[in-house]
Scaffold this motif. Sequence first.
Motif, PDB file in Angstrom:
ATOM      1  N   GLU A  58       0.824  -1.218   0.000  1.00 23.47           N
ATOM      2  CA  GLU A  58       0.000   0.000   0.000  1.00 23.47           C
ATOM      3  C   GLU A  58       0.854   1.262   0.000  1.00 23.47           C
ATOM      4  OE1 GLU A  58      -3.959  -0.348   2.291  1.00 23.47           O
ATOM      5  OE2 GLU A  58      -2.654  -1.804   3.277  1.00 23.47           O
ATOM      6  N   LEU A  59       2.063   1.164   0.515  1.00 22.30           N
ATOM      7  CA  LEU A  59       2.966   2.321   0.452  1.00 22.30           C
ATOM      8  C   LEU A  59       3.401   2.589  -0.977  1.00 22.30           C
ATOM      9  CD1 LEU A  59       5.242   1.704   3.584  1.00 22.30           C
ATOM     10  CD2 LEU A  59       3.252   3.217   3.382  1.00 22.30           C
ATOM     11  N   GLU A  92       3.931   9.740  -3.130  1.00 23.50           N
ATOM     12  CA  GLU A  92       5.027  10.023  -2.207  1.00 23.50           C
ATOM     13  C   GLU A  92       4.680  11.228  -1.345  1.00 23.50           C
ATOM     14  OE1 GLU A  92       9.875  10.807  -2.346  1.00 23.50           O
ATOM     15  OE2 GLU A  92       8.711  10.522  -4.195  1.00 23.50           O
ATOM     16  N   GLY A  93       4.905  11.085  -0.064  1.00 28.44           N
ATOM     17  CA  GLY A  93       4.652  12.176   0.862  1.00 28.44           C
ATOM     18  C   GLY A  93       3.261  12.167   1.469  1.00 28.44           C
ATOM     19  N   THR A  94       2.374  11.255   1.063  1.00 26.15           N
ATOM     20  CA  THR A  94       1.025  11.201   1.612  1.00 26.15           C
ATOM     21  C   THR A  94       0.976  10.153   2.726  1.00 26.15           C
ATOM     22  OG1 THR A  94       0.344   9.570  -0.040  1.00 26.15           O
ATOM     23  CG2 THR A  94      -0.022  11.891  -0.552  1.00 26.15           C
ATOM     24  N   SER A  95       0.134  10.439   3.707  1.00 26.95           N
ATOM     25  CA  SER A  95      -0.026   9.484   4.807  1.00 26.95           C
ATOM     26  C   SER A  95      -0.907   8.320   4.350  1.00 26.95           C
ATOM     27  CB  SER A  95      -0.663  10.169   6.021  1.00 26.95           C
ATOM     28  OG  SER A  95      -1.935  10.688   5.679  1.00 26.95           O
ATOM     29  N   VAL A  96      -0.604   7.137   4.843  1.00 30.66           N
ATOM     30  CA  VAL A  96      -1.296   5.920   4.427  1.00 30.66           C
ATOM     31  C   VAL A  96      -1.887   5.247   5.652  1.00 30.66           C
ATOM     32  CG1 VAL A  96      -1.057   3.644   3.371  1.00 30.66           C
ATOM     33  CG2 VAL A  96       0.192   5.598   2.437  1.00 30.66           C
ATOM     34  N   THR A  97      -3.181   4.921   5.554  1.00 30.94           N
ATOM     35  CA  THR A  97      -3.829   4.090   6.569  1.00 30.94           C
ATOM     36  C   THR A  97      -3.936   2.681   6.005  1.00 30.94           C
ATOM     37  OG1 THR A  97      -5.114   5.951   7.423  1.00 30.94           O
ATOM     38  CG2 THR A  97      -5.897   3.731   7.952  1.00 30.94           C
ATOM     39  N   PRO A  98      -3.091   1.765   6.442  1.00 31.76           N
ATOM     40  CA  PRO A  98      -3.093   0.426   5.837  1.00 31.76           C
ATOM     41  C   PRO A  98      -4.413  -0.302   6.089  1.00 31.76           C
ATOM     42  CG  PRO A  98      -1.644   0.502   7.745  1.00 31.76           C
ATOM     43  CD  PRO A  98      -2.093   1.893   7.508  1.00 31.76           C
ATOM     44  N   LEU A  99      -5.002  -0.813   5.033  1.00 28.06           N
ATOM     45  CA  LEU A  99      -6.269  -1.544   5.108  1.00 28.06           C
ATOM     46  C   LEU A  99      -6.107  -3.032   4.846  1.00 28.06           C
ATOM     47  CD1 LEU A  99      -8.610   0.970   3.242  1.00 28.06           C
ATOM     48  CD2 LEU A  99      -8.234   0.734   5.706  1.00 28.06           C
ATOM     49  N   ILE A 100      -4.983  -3.443   4.294  1.00 30.17           N
ATOM     50  CA  ILE A 100      -4.771  -4.870   4.042  1.00 30.17           C
ATOM     51  C   ILE A 100      -4.419  -5.624   5.323  1.00 30.17           C
ATOM     52  CG2 ILE A 100      -3.355  -6.545   2.794  1.00 30.17           C
ATOM     53  CD1 ILE A 100      -3.242  -4.651   0.475  1.00 30.17           C
TER      54      ILE A 100
END
Length: 347
Positions: free
Chosen positions: A114-115, A120-128
């Motif tokens: 997911e990263l 690039e530079g955006t926050s990620v909320t992992p859903l997997i």
Amino acid sequence: MPTPEPPQPAEPDAMTVPDSGTDPGERERAADPWARMPDDALNASGVGADHADGGDEAGGTAPERGDRADGGAETEEAGTERAESWADFLPSPVFLLVLGLAGFAGWLSWTHVELDWAEEGTSVTPLIPPLLILFGWIVSVAVHEFAHALAAYLAGDRSLRGSAYLRLNPFAYRETFGGLVLPVVYLGVGGFGLNGPPTYVDWDRVPSRGRRAVVALAGPLASLVLSGLLALTVSLLVPAGQDTTNWAISSLAFLAMANATSAVVNLLPIPGLDGYHVLAAFRGAGWTEFVRVNGLFCSIAVFAVLWLPVVRDVFEKSAYALFDLILPNPTIPGMMFHGKLLLQFWA
């Protein structure tokens, strides 16, 4: 050129064209093909016979139809017996599908895919990773209930043969709400593992008290084994002195804690839990009947108590301290907490 002979008149058929001197009624019966048909030509009793004879034949053939019906029932029973085989204990395709989805979600979590998908530079909320934990917990629930069902079957409850409990298909449980929905809600909302009550077991078919106790303890034992295997896997992936924030490893660590808490809580002798059935095995049928009717409500009540902030904090700290004491790597409890954060991404 030879001259063609005129057509010869057809000879009268003695069977269809009767003599002119015969009786008109006989001529009608001779011309009617149904009148010349033998009585048993249609293989039906009473055809061509008068009413009285037909009644006698019907009365005589009724027992024969009954005999055939009995024979059909015997054949059906024999077919049912032949249908029972070792395939009744094979994992269902649904379980294999969930297991495969868990493995696929684990690979995606391991690679932090997911990263790579995010800018690039955006926050990620992992859903997997939450999907990995969900699928892994469904597999854990199926194994827990399978242990109950297998022990009950070996102890005498043959009604479970070929059922979803023995085929590891939680989506086809007789009591899907208590067997699958509630454990998933308990894990997602409470952050700890807890299975529903095994009210599907016919305790009357389990003859002795000792066997009933074994059936009740089989589920928590299976959860403990799963917790040990998952904790061992995490310990091998992250040796002592090392730490990691890998999503897949943290998810496996949290599943180890979820199975451990499910086993420990279910050992309590409280209605709605497996430990109560151990106690009920030595107390009488009235105790079993009570939890058969009220086990679902008792299970929800136990979760409500454990979900209270004061109780939950003590409960979780005790679980982390236990793993810190047992496992060689002191960082694994931190991985378990990280896995809980990955599951409750909305919190």
